[in-house]
Design a protein around this motif. Structure first.
Motif, mmCIF file in Angstrom:
data_model
loop_
_atom_site.group_PDB
_atom_site.id
_atom_site.type_symbol
_atom_site.label_atom_id
_atom_site.label_comp_id
_atom_site.label_asym_id
_atom_site.label_seq_id
_atom_site.Cartn_x
_atom_site.Cartn_y
_atom_site.Cartn_z
ATOM 1 N N VAL A 47 48.986 53.603 60.545
ATOM 2 C CA VAL A 47 49.060 54.238 61.873
ATOM 3 C C VAL A 47 50.162 55.291 61.926
ATOM 4 O O VAL A 47 49.877 56.482 62.075
ATOM 5 C CB VAL A 47 49.265 53.184 62.991
ATOM 6 C CG1 VAL A 47 49.307 53.879 64.366
ATOM 7 C CG2 VAL A 47 48.153 52.145 62.963
ATOM 8 N N THR A 48 51.413 54.858 61.816
ATOM 9 C CA THR A 48 52.502 55.837 61.974
ATOM 10 C C THR A 48 52.504 56.880 60.854
ATOM 11 O O THR A 48 52.939 58.011 61.062
ATOM 12 C CB THR A 48 53.878 55.137 62.041
ATOM 13 O OG1 THR A 48 54.053 54.314 60.884
ATOM 14 C CG2 THR A 48 53.989 54.284 63.278
ATOM 15 N N SER A 49 52.017 56.512 59.669
ATOM 16 C CA SER A 49 51.914 57.508 58.598
ATOM 17 C C SER A 49 50.959 58.626 59.004
ATOM 18 O O SER A 49 51.184 59.803 58.678
ATOM 19 C CB SER A 49 51.441 56.859 57.300
ATOM 20 O OG SER A 49 50.155 56.282 57.461
ATOM 21 N N ARG A 50 49.903 58.280 59.743
ATOM 22 C CA ARG A 50 48.977 59.301 60.253
ATOM 23 C C ARG A 50 49.633 60.145 61.344
ATOM 24 O O ARG A 50 49.462 61.360 61.395
ATOM 25 C CB ARG A 50 47.722 58.637 60.825
ATOM 26 C CG ARG A 50 46.710 58.176 59.788
ATOM 27 C CD ARG A 50 45.410 57.772 60.469
ATOM 28 N NE ARG A 50 44.339 57.590 59.501
ATOM 29 C CZ ARG A 50 43.965 56.411 59.029
ATOM 30 N NH1 ARG A 50 44.578 55.311 59.438
ATOM 31 N NH2 ARG A 50 42.984 56.322 58.154
ATOM 32 N N LEU A 51 50.363 59.486 62.230
ATOM 33 C CA LEU A 51 51.001 60.213 63.328
ATOM 34 C C LEU A 51 52.044 61.199 62.822
ATOM 35 O O LEU A 51 52.288 62.233 63.446
ATOM 36 C CB LEU A 51 51.650 59.225 64.310
ATOM 37 C CG LEU A 51 50.728 58.176 64.947
ATOM 38 C CD1 LEU A 51 51.511 57.354 65.972
ATOM 39 C CD2 LEU A 51 49.510 58.815 65.592
ATOM 40 N N ASP A 52 52.670 60.869 61.685
ATOM 41 C CA ASP A 52 53.741 61.716 61.149
ATOM 42 C C ASP A 52 53.236 62.808 60.213
ATOM 43 O O ASP A 52 53.956 63.774 59.937
ATOM 44 C CB ASP A 52 54.768 60.866 60.404
ATOM 45 C CG ASP A 52 55.601 59.998 61.342
ATOM 46 O OD1 ASP A 52 55.663 60.327 62.546
ATOM 47 O OD2 ASP A 52 56.182 58.998 60.884
ATOM 48 N N ALA A 53 52.033 62.665 59.690
ATOM 49 C CA ALA A 53 51.522 63.622 58.708
ATOM 50 C C ALA A 53 51.368 65.019 59.325
ATOM 51 O O ALA A 53 50.673 65.183 60.330
ATOM 52 C CB ALA A 53 50.188 63.136 58.156
ATOM 53 N N CYS A 54 52.037 65.996 58.744
ATOM 54 C CA CYS A 54 51.959 67.391 59.206
ATOM 55 C C CYS A 54 52.336 67.550 60.676
ATOM 56 O O CYS A 54 51.895 68.492 61.341
ATOM 57 C CB CYS A 54 50.559 67.962 58.979
ATOM 58 S SG CYS A 54 49.993 67.914 57.273
ATOM 59 N N ASN A 55 53.157 66.638 61.200
ATOM 60 C CA ASN A 55 53.414 66.675 62.647
ATOM 61 C C ASN A 55 54.314 67.831 63.078
ATOM 62 O O ASN A 55 54.418 68.112 64.270
ATOM 63 C CB ASN A 55 53.994 65.344 63.144
ATOM 64 C CG ASN A 55 55.364 65.039 62.592
ATOM 65 O OD1 ASN A 55 55.830 65.684 61.650
ATOM 66 N ND2 ASN A 55 56.016 64.027 63.150
ATOM 67 N N SER A 56 54.953 68.515 62.130
ATOM 68 C CA SER A 56 55.756 69.678 62.528
ATOM 69 C C SER A 56 54.877 70.772 63.134
ATOM 70 O O SER A 56 55.362 71.609 63.902
ATOM 71 C CB SER A 56 56.527 70.236 61.322
ATOM 72 O OG SER A 56 55.642 70.612 60.286
ATOM 73 N N LEU A 57 53.582 70.757 62.813
ATOM 74 C CA LEU A 57 52.660 71.738 63.382
ATOM 75 C C LEU A 57 52.359 71.461 64.853
ATOM 76 O O LEU A 57 51.743 72.277 65.535
ATOM 77 C CB LEU A 57 51.344 71.748 62.594
ATOM 78 C CG LEU A 57 51.440 72.233 61.142
ATOM 79 C CD1 LEU A 57 50.096 72.083 60.452
ATOM 80 C CD2 LEU A 57 51.917 73.672 61.077
ATOM 81 N N LEU A 58 52.799 70.305 65.327
ATOM 82 C CA LEU A 58 52.549 69.936 66.722
ATOM 83 C C LEU A 58 53.708 70.335 67.637
ATOM 84 O O LEU A 58 53.655 70.080 68.838
ATOM 85 C CB LEU A 58 52.318 68.428 66.830
ATOM 86 C CG LEU A 58 51.222 67.843 65.935
ATOM 87 C CD1 LEU A 58 51.098 66.342 66.156
ATOM 88 C CD2 LEU A 58 49.890 68.544 66.169
ATOM 89 N N PHE A 59 54.723 70.957 67.082
ATOM 90 C CA PHE A 59 55.882 71.358 67.884
ATOM 91 C C PHE A 59 55.444 72.294 69.009
ATOM 92 O O PHE A 59 54.690 73.244 68.803
ATOM 93 C CB PHE A 59 56.921 72.064 67.006
ATOM 94 C CG PHE A 59 58.141 72.508 67.765
ATOM 95 C CD1 PHE A 59 59.135 71.603 68.075
ATOM 96 C CD2 PHE A 59 58.277 73.821 68.181
ATOM 97 C CE1 PHE A 59 60.259 71.996 68.783
ATOM 98 C CE2 PHE A 59 59.400 74.227 68.885
ATOM 99 C CZ PHE A 59 60.396 73.315 69.187
ATOM 100 N N GLY A 60 55.922 72.003 70.206
ATOM 101 C CA GLY A 60 55.661 72.874 71.340
ATOM 102 C C GLY A 60 54.316 72.679 72.016
ATOM 103 O O GLY A 60 53.982 73.435 72.938
ATOM 104 N N LEU A 61 53.552 71.670 71.581
ATOM 105 C CA LEU A 61 52.276 71.428 72.257
ATOM 106 C C LEU A 61 52.524 70.934 73.679
ATOM 107 O O LEU A 61 53.542 70.308 73.958
ATOM 108 C CB LEU A 61 51.453 70.389 71.492
ATOM 109 C CG LEU A 61 50.776 70.834 70.194
ATOM 110 C CD1 LEU A 61 49.895 69.711 69.665
ATOM 111 C CD2 LEU A 61 49.949 72.096 70.393
#
Length: 202
Positions: A47-61
């Motif tokens: 679960v959390t490994s999925r939430l963290d994967a490439c999550n820097s691309l979610l900045f500012g959403l």
């Protein structure tokens, strides 16, 4: 990672939440056979490994998208601690020592920035975050601040870029965090800072 032409990440968030919730349901089916430590390991793995994967691309959403991912994390926390849905989530995240989703995104960007400054990142990323070089000798020259060179013309797109986010987030850290001597030390100090910043303000 599911990309769309507008970079609004709506499709990615939907796919991410669907996959993570499926994993939570699978773990939930065998939760009564598991102790808390084992459940935590499974949640981290699926679960959390999925939430963290490439999550820097979610900045500012926007909040509506981040909140969808946050709800998934909240469900995972309740699964581990075996508490009902009506229980307030903040004490649960605090007990697990989990950073909320927005703070996890900030953590990832700052970790990448630390690697840039310490020559651990690819050149194409390092070029986006140049160090600030004072025109004359100043005490601040040793503080490893970043030059703010990127001027955003669009808030939704420009303000979400690494070139914009990295210097603004990095320069806001104390020198004691920026000057950490190793990745492990930096991660520990940064998590403590973000954890305290969030939970003391709630």
């Amino acid at each position: 990672m599911t990309m769309d032409s507008s970079m609004r990440m709506t499709g990615h968030v939907q796919c991410l939440c669907k996959a993570a919730l499926h994993a939570i349901r699978m773990i939930g089916n065998i939760r009564h056979y598991l102790d808390q430590k084992t459940t935590t390991m499974l949640v981290h793995a699926f679960v959390t490994s999925r939430l963290d994967a490439c999550n820097s691309l979610l900045f500012g959403l926007p909040d509506n998208l981040i909140n969808k991912i946050q709800r998934v994390q909240n469900i995972a926390a309740r699964l581990i601690l075996r508490v009902p849905r009506h229980e307030h989530i903040t004490p649960l995240l605090y007990q697990l020592h989990w950073l909320p989703i927005r703070q996890r995104i900030t953590f990832k960007i700052l970790l990448l920035t630390y690697k840039v400054i310490n020559y651990m990142a690819p050149d194409f990323i390092s070029e986006l975050a140049p160090l600030h070089v004072p025109t004359r000798a100043l005490r601040s020259a040793s503080e490893q601040r970043l030059e703010i060179t990127f001027r955003s013309s669009t808030k939704f797109y420009g303000d979400r870029s690494f070139a914009f986010a990295a210097p603004h987030l990095w320069n806001g850290l104390s020198n004691s965090i920026r000057s950490a001597s190793s990745v492990a030390s930096f991660k520990s100090r940064l998590k403590t800072y973000l954890f305290r910043q969030h939970f003391l303000s709630v």
